[in-house]
Design a protein around this motif. Structure first.
Motif, PDB file in Angstrom:
ATOM      1  N   ASP A 271       0.818  -1.210   0.000  1.00  0.00           N
ATOM      2  CA  ASP A 271       0.000   0.000   0.000  1.00  0.00           C
ATOM      3  C   ASP A 271       0.853   1.262   0.000  1.00  0.00           C
TER       4      ASP A 271
ATOM      5  N   GLY B 235      -0.143   4.074   0.025  1.00  0.00           N
ATOM      6  CA  GLY B 235      -0.890   5.122   0.709  1.00  0.00           C
ATOM      7  C   GLY B 235      -0.823   5.038   2.219  1.00  0.00           C
TER       8      GLY B 235
ATOM      9  N   GLY C 233      -8.883   4.606   4.479  1.00  0.00           N
ATOM     10  CA  GLY C 233      -9.858   5.494   3.860  1.00  0.00           C
ATOM     11  C   GLY C 233     -11.288   4.978   3.914  1.00  0.00           C
ATOM     12  N   ASP C 234     -11.450   3.649   3.939  1.00  0.00           N
ATOM     13  CA  ASP C 234     -12.815   3.090   3.917  1.00  0.00           C
ATOM     14  C   ASP C 234     -13.355   2.887   5.332  1.00  0.00           C
TER      15      ASP C 234
ATOM     16  N   SER D  27     -11.958   1.118   7.702  1.00  0.00           N
ATOM     17  CA  SER D  27     -11.453  -0.089   8.369  1.00  0.00           C
ATOM     18  C   SER D  27     -10.269   0.288   9.252  1.00  0.00           C
TER      19      SER D  27
ATOM     20  N   SER E  11     -14.045  -5.732   8.306  1.00  0.00           N
ATOM     21  CA  SER E  11     -13.756  -5.901   6.864  1.00  0.00           C
ATOM     22  C   SER E  11     -12.421  -6.603   6.650  1.00  0.00           C
TER      23      SER E  11
ATOM     24  N   ASP F 173     -11.824 -10.279   4.808  1.00  0.00           N
ATOM     25  CA  ASP F 173     -10.931 -10.370   3.637  1.00  0.00           C
ATOM     26  C   ASP F 173      -9.983 -11.561   3.819  1.00  0.00           C
TER      27      ASP F 173
ATOM     28  N   ASP G  36      -1.784   5.717  -5.067  1.00  0.00           N
ATOM     29  CA  ASP G  36      -2.122   4.859  -3.935  1.00  0.00           C
ATOM     30  C   ASP G  36      -2.487   3.447  -4.384  1.00  0.00           C
TER      31      ASP G  36
ATOM     32  N   GLY H 121      -3.051   0.953  -2.670  1.00  0.00           N
ATOM     33  CA  GLY H 121      -4.000   0.296  -1.769  1.00  0.00           C
ATOM     34  C   GLY H 121      -5.438   0.718  -1.981  1.00  0.00           C
TER      35      GLY H 121
HETATM   36  O1  D6A Z   1      -6.075   4.595   3.670  1.00  0.00           O
HETATM   37  C1  D6A Z   1      -5.663   4.718   2.375  1.00  0.00           C
HETATM   38  C2  D6A Z   1      -4.278   4.148   2.193  1.00  0.00           C
HETATM   39  N1  D6A Z   1      -4.357   3.318   0.991  1.00  0.00           N
HETATM   40  C3  D6A Z   1      -5.743   2.896   0.884  1.00  0.00           C
HETATM   41  C4  D6A Z   1      -5.902   1.539   1.453  1.00  0.00           C
HETATM   42  N2  D6A Z   1      -7.043   0.985   1.903  1.00  0.00           N
HETATM   43  C5  D6A Z   1      -6.665  -0.291   2.210  1.00  0.00           C
HETATM   44  C6  D6A Z   1      -7.565  -1.333   2.688  1.00  0.00           C
HETATM   45  C7  D6A Z   1      -7.253  -2.668   2.488  1.00  0.00           C
HETATM   46  C8  D6A Z   1      -8.115  -3.675   2.921  1.00  0.00           C
HETATM   47  C9  D6A Z   1      -9.288  -3.328   3.562  1.00  0.00           C
HETATM   48  C10 D6A Z   1     -10.221  -4.393   4.031  1.00  0.00           C
HETATM   49  F1  D6A Z   1      -9.677  -5.597   3.907  1.00  0.00           F
HETATM   50  F2  D6A Z   1     -11.343  -4.331   3.322  1.00  0.00           F
HETATM   51  F3  D6A Z   1     -10.503  -4.181   5.315  1.00  0.00           F
HETATM   52  C11 D6A Z   1      -9.619  -1.996   3.764  1.00  0.00           C
HETATM   53  C12 D6A Z   1      -8.753  -0.975   3.339  1.00  0.00           C
HETATM   54  N3  D6A Z   1      -5.386  -0.491   1.950  1.00  0.00           N
HETATM   55  O2  D6A Z   1      -4.882   0.681   1.501  1.00  0.00           O
HETATM   56  C13 D6A Z   1      -6.582   3.928   1.538  1.00  0.00           C
END
Ligand code: D6A
Length: 325
Positions: free
Chosen positions: A34, A36, A79-80, A82, A114, A118, A210, A212
């Motif tokens: 990632d 990000g 960002g989501d 989690s 989440s 996964d 990013d 990720g």
């Molecule tokens: O924060 C920012 C940095 N890079 C982005 C990012 N987001 C996730 C992520 C991975 C897996 C999940 C889950 F498995 F669904 F939980 C959730 C988010 N990984 O990098 C957003």
């Protein structure tokens, strides 16, 4: 030194996982690289059984090279929404043959639902700048930061693909992996990200690269203008994004990088990549790979954009290089 590791797409390119060796003897975990974020964290024997759902876990107690980083903790959110948190070990980490000894390996004592759901990912390997690593009280360095002084060149490259294995290389640029020339643009790492400015339809867009993030998130004006070319496309509040009939043929989406004297280079995202996925089992309506950044506060060039290019993350010169492939 150098390293080279395969990046395998999961769930229709939602994320890309790479095998990482941790400890002695090696424990191999599939991690989400990632650019990000800046924490290397893993599901572990410290993660409650109720939150582990088939993931491979790291067991520090069976690694002769693991050392607890006494008093250190970490806590991160994405960002989501989690999140995860836990404790810290120092251990040997190898990525594609490139080894860092005494890498901070952050073991999860808690992961949000989440992450538990996964099942294919055992955690994340952060490749943003160490200034946003969350370990406290003593912030830790990323794998790339630790490796950089030993690398033949202070950079890594991302070559993600649609529905096919791609590759992260550390320490060198594989000339056979791209076509034409690489266009470079300065990186603003003031927020800890790989920030850069691209031009879309003559409009400057400042965002982050990013790996990720699955989709592309850009200013409303650009996104609205793109979908105005697609009949039946509309913003749908229940899906919180632009949707359109799955049979639509989507226009390509291009952006220019490094538009200086040399005119820079153009990255073209095939329209087929923007037709990201059906919103439901009927397959009638599809969700766009290009969405508005208005609820995020920052523009994000995620996997939909990155998998259309060969990208050089140059930590030595703080620049991003983009090439077609
Ligand atoms: O924060 C920012 C940095 N890079 C982005 C990012 N987001 C996730 C992520 C991975 C897996 C999940 C889950 F498995 F669904 F939980 C959730 C988010 N990984 O990098 C957003």
């Amino acid at each position: 030194d150098s390293g080279s590791v395969t990046a395998s797409p999961r769930q229709q390119d939602t994320e890309y996982l790479c095998p990482v060796q941790i400890g002695s003897p090696a424990q191999t975990l599939p991690l989400d690289f990632d650019t990000g974020s800046s924490d290397l964290w893993v599901f572990s024997t410290d993660t409650p059984r109720s939150e582990v759902n088939g993931q491979t876990v790291y067991d520090a107690s069976s690694s002769s090279s693991a050392k607890r980083l006494s008093g250190a903790t970490w806590k991160i959110s994405y960002g989501d929404g989690s999140s995860s948190s836990g404790i810290v070990y120092l251990d040997t980490v190898t990525v594609g043959g490139l080894t860092v000894s005494r890498q901070a390996v952050e073991a999860a004592k808690q992961v949000s639902s989440s992450f538990s759901r996964d099942t294919s990912s055992s955690g994340l390997l952060g490749l943003a700048f160490s200034s946003i690593n969350t370990v406290s009280p003593n912030q830790q360095k990323t794998f790339f930061d630790n490796a950089m002084p030993h690398l033949d060149a202070p950079l890594f490259t991302a070559d993600l693909k649609h529905n096919a294995d791609g590759r992260y290389n550390f320490g060198y640029i594989d000339k056979s992996a791209y076509t034409g020339s690489i266009s470079y643009t300065p990186v603003d790492n003031s927020q800890g990200f790989w920030g850069f400015t691209a031009t879309v339809d003559g409009t400057d867009v400042t965002g982050i690269a990013d790996t990720g993030t699955t989709l592309i998130y850009l200013p409303d004006s650009i996104v609205t203008s793109y979908y105005s070319q697609v009949s039946g496309a509309r913003y749908d509040s229940s899906n919180a994004g632009y949707i359109f009939p799955c049979g639509s043929s989507m226009p390509d989406f291009s952006f220019n990088v490094g538009g200086g004297g040399g005119g820079g280079g153009t990255v073209t995202v095939p329209g087929s990549y923007v037709n990201f996925a059906p919103t439901d089992q009927t397959g009638q309506t599809c969700f766009g790979g290009l969405q508005s950044d208005s609820s995020i506060g920052i523009s994000i060039f995620g996997d939909i954009a990155l998998k259309a290019a060969f990208v050089v993350f140059d930590g030595g010169n703080k620049q991003l290089g983009w090439a077609a492939k």
